[in-house]
Design an enzyme around this catalytic site. Structure first.
Site, PDB file in Angstrom:
ATOM      1  N   HIS B 154       0.714  -1.244   0.004  1.00 22.59           N
ATOM      2  CA  HIS B 154       0.030  -0.237  -0.030  1.00 22.59           C
ATOM      3  C   HIS B 154       0.922   1.226   0.000  1.00 22.59           C
ATOM      4  CE1 HIS B 154      -3.011   3.016   1.984  1.00 22.59           C
ATOM      5  NE2 HIS B 154      -3.917   2.136   1.083  1.00 22.59           N
ATOM      6  N   SER B 358      -8.663 -14.989  -1.998  1.00 21.14           N
ATOM      7  CA  SER B 358      -9.141 -13.675  -2.231  1.00 21.14           C
ATOM      8  C   SER B 358     -10.200 -13.425  -2.818  1.00 21.14           C
ATOM      9  CB  SER B 358      -7.912 -13.129  -2.961  1.00 21.14           C
ATOM     10  OG  SER B 358      -8.023 -11.917  -3.621  1.00 21.14           O
TER      11      SER B 358
END
Lengths: 446, 446
Positions: B154, B358
């Site tokens: 991130h 996921s």
């Protein structure tokens, strides 16, 4: 029987007191639980609301305006709103409120005398994030700068210096709580080879003292610091909105002066359910240091990433609803009520101090710990304070003073008549102290 | 006519698109305004709610669960709640929700295998503050440590390194998005004289890849880093709640492994109107580095000062209401729907990838910018993704895929029949790419 000392509860006792919020419910979540019924959940929340209402009646010690009504915004609780990124660039996350945010920011920029195309800012999660941002902007300007701030500064400033790996010089304060410019000058001269990043308090957390921006700038110049060698941040958590509405103080916070940034809390004077803040700085600083982030379709120039979309709407709504006239009335009323409290305490022989432009009344710490807790007072050493916000009425202040006097007279009996008011001259000055020695001095002076 | 290129709008165009939120209202606040009427304010809010409802129907690109109902908490909007300080110490500001906060934290601690008396943590303003805290804890342990994180991390991690003045080594990622442990090893050996602070992604923002914690620990050991010379933080923004409820992945995040901290976003999987997060670390780290702050009657161990009191109640309420069974059902449903989307895209000849565990489906970036905006997609280079959260239904996914295919076929006509799917092999691997070259390769492989 000796005078009751200020109570020293253990951490465990304090934790038990503080953490239960008067809400004696079992809130534990079992690891393998099935979903709780709506009826049970609502019962917990209703009970909690009841205890909050109880505390709200005697909330004197903290600068949070509890007098607000955002019922019209309740439908917004249905949405996750997120202003990730730069409010002026917007974001590809469409459920944002950046249009409200920019309108609120424009209002603050105007309040502090900076043109729309000259400033940049954002709505933060509170005063600390605003300070984190502003001091980072200062450090980006002067990577080897020394941070100066007075000993009366908010605890966040010292934490930020540690986090940012900046050398921080703690400058002495005057009795009022203002930064001592003589000591500042000595410190500046001691580090005159390195640029200065200065955090100023408008005003201080405990005493509501307003650092003298003009005198600080003069001190910098006299110490050989030209404008390209210093950065000033004004931490105006509570007073940032109040001062511009006081005729005699309206020009104190102004970007026409060589300051780099101003921050204010959103939940303090305006009132907001959630903590928030605003930081405004000069756009030239940001354009150089921010980075584009494709995944959010925006520019990363903020400390946090995801940013609350509700807070800017609360701010926008509060300002719009009150209007300038409404805010001015509230400011004047808070200051007038603070003067009333100061007079009542002084008249009753309780040592007390009230700085100019301030709604924070400082006085000798009550000896009865339960009394302090009951009125949610904030205490530091042998002083306490009341912050006279919009929800604090004359009736509340009268009840508070009467109860304080009653508790105090009770202490006198406990002490076989030898009760002595605490000496707080070191904190508020001899003229504001009511201990027997300084009281005598007042009499002589008269 | 050439293939329509990915759109490059100007910043001004982007700003106009993003900032108005489809909410074409004049929100400006005049400097000398009188208070606005309640009717006018309510009209603005109602109009805004209407536009939000519109966007909510097609919110596919961001990991924010929009499927929540906190109507029962609306009465809490009457109060400013503030958890300033350490949730375990409480605070002298009585309008706090630390009892809810500690209950929610206990639940997370149990989820990640750490005993009540061994952990410390708090509810943050979001994932970035949680990472700020965790990496600071790491730096406090190893002041001269080098921060390692993969290139798929991130954007906050690289910002934090800059803010904290830490040397940061960007480690290569595998095609899946996982950290490449071969490159990590080379980097570790290059700096073997300094301790390692490692940020791991559980999973990555764009591809939902889960870094292999066990392999990273093995790599550290093989590179000569004993347990007293590394600190591992797990940034588990979205998957921190999901993995423990997936049978095959339930032991991935565990403090029984030598990790220092785990963070998760509160508004992502659980769903919350305002951004929030949770960070959990080992209490031994905090006891050494926090400071008592008398004015709030608490201990300062958090990044921010004033802290939202509502967010912990939202988290507590969501967990209590869903229960473990409810959360498990939601996790399984999101993963199943993500597989459905992946299959539909692949079957339609659109290059796509879905990592194990996921709910983030990565695929070739739509060429039609308006289409991406309409579905609120997050894009990066030549790929885009859909995060299949609880509010994303099979019907939404079908509409999305059908519209995508329609737009794509339209592009083909524009291009006189020579339309070619983008080659995204470099981002998702040849096996997941549908460009003519790799498609041919698949056929050969078959």
């Amino acid at each position: 029987m000796a005078l009751t000392p200020p109570p020293h509860t253990t951490r465990e006792e304090e934790q038990q007191h503080n953490n239960n919020n008067g809400c004696h419910m079992n809130l534990a979540i079992s690891p393998n639980c099935t979903g709780e019924t709506q009826a049970n959940l609502s019962a917990v929340i209703n009970h909690y609301v009841h205890t909050l209402n109880h505390f709200n009646l005697r909330n004197l010690g903290y600068p949070t305006n509890q007098n607000f009504n955002y019922d019209a915004l309740a439908p917004l609780l249905q949405f996750h709103l997120n202003n990730a990124g730069d409010p002026f660039v917007g974001s590809s996350f469409r459920l944002n409120s950046t249009s409200f945010e920019v309108s609120a920011l424009d209002w603050f920029a105007n309040l502090w005398d900076i043109q729309k195309n000259k400033y940049w800012g954002y709505v933060t999660t509170g005063g600390t994030e605003a300070n984190l941002h502003a001091i980072l902007v200062g450090r980006e300007q002067f990577p080897d700068g020394v941070l100066y701030t007075s000993e009366d500064s908010h605890y966040s400033i010292f934490k930020i210096a540690r986090i940012y790996r900046m050398q921080c010089v703690k400058v002495r304060s005057l009795i009022s709580g203002e930064i001592d410019c003589a000591d500042l000058k000595a410190s500046l001269l001691h580090h005159k080879d390195r640029p200065a990043i200065i955090n100023l308090n408008i005003g201080t957390t405990m005493k509501g003292a307003v650092d003298d921006i003009d005198l600080v700038i003069k001190t910098l110049e006299e110490s050989g610091f030209n404008r390209d060698r210093f950065y000033i941040h004004c931490d105006a958590a509570l007073f940032g909105i109040m001062l511009p509405f006081l005729k005699a103080a309206s020009k104190i916070i102004s970007f026409k002066k060589p300051i780099g940034s101003v921050s204010v809390s959103g939940h303090k004077f305006l009132g907001c359910p959630i903590p928030c803040g605003v930081v405004i700085t000069r756009s030239e600083y940001i354009n150089a240091s921010s980075r584009d982030v494709e995944i959010i379709g925006s520019r990363d120039a903020t400390i946090t990433g995801s940013r609350c979309g509700h807070a800017p709407i609360f701010l926008w709504y509060a300002i719009k609803k009150k209007g300038s006239i409404g805010i001015q009335n509230e400011v004047e009323n808070c200051i007038a009520n603070a003067r009333y409290l100061h007079n009542r305490l002084s008249d009753a022989g309780i040592g007390a101090m009230l700085n100019e432009y301030s709604n924070i009344v400082v006085f000798e710490r009550p000896l009865d710990h339960q009394f302090s807790r009951r009125w949610n007072l904030a205490c530091q050493g042998n002083i306490a304070h009341v912050v006279v916000m919009q929800h604090v009425t004359i009736q509340m202040l009268d009840s508070f003073v009467n109860e304080f006097l009653h508790k105090r007279s009770f202490s006198r009996f406990e002490d076989y008549g030898s009760f002595q008011p605490l000496c707080i001259a070191e904190k508020v000055g001899a003229a504001n102290c009511s201990c027997s020695m300084h009281n005598l001095y007042h009499d002589c002076a008269c």
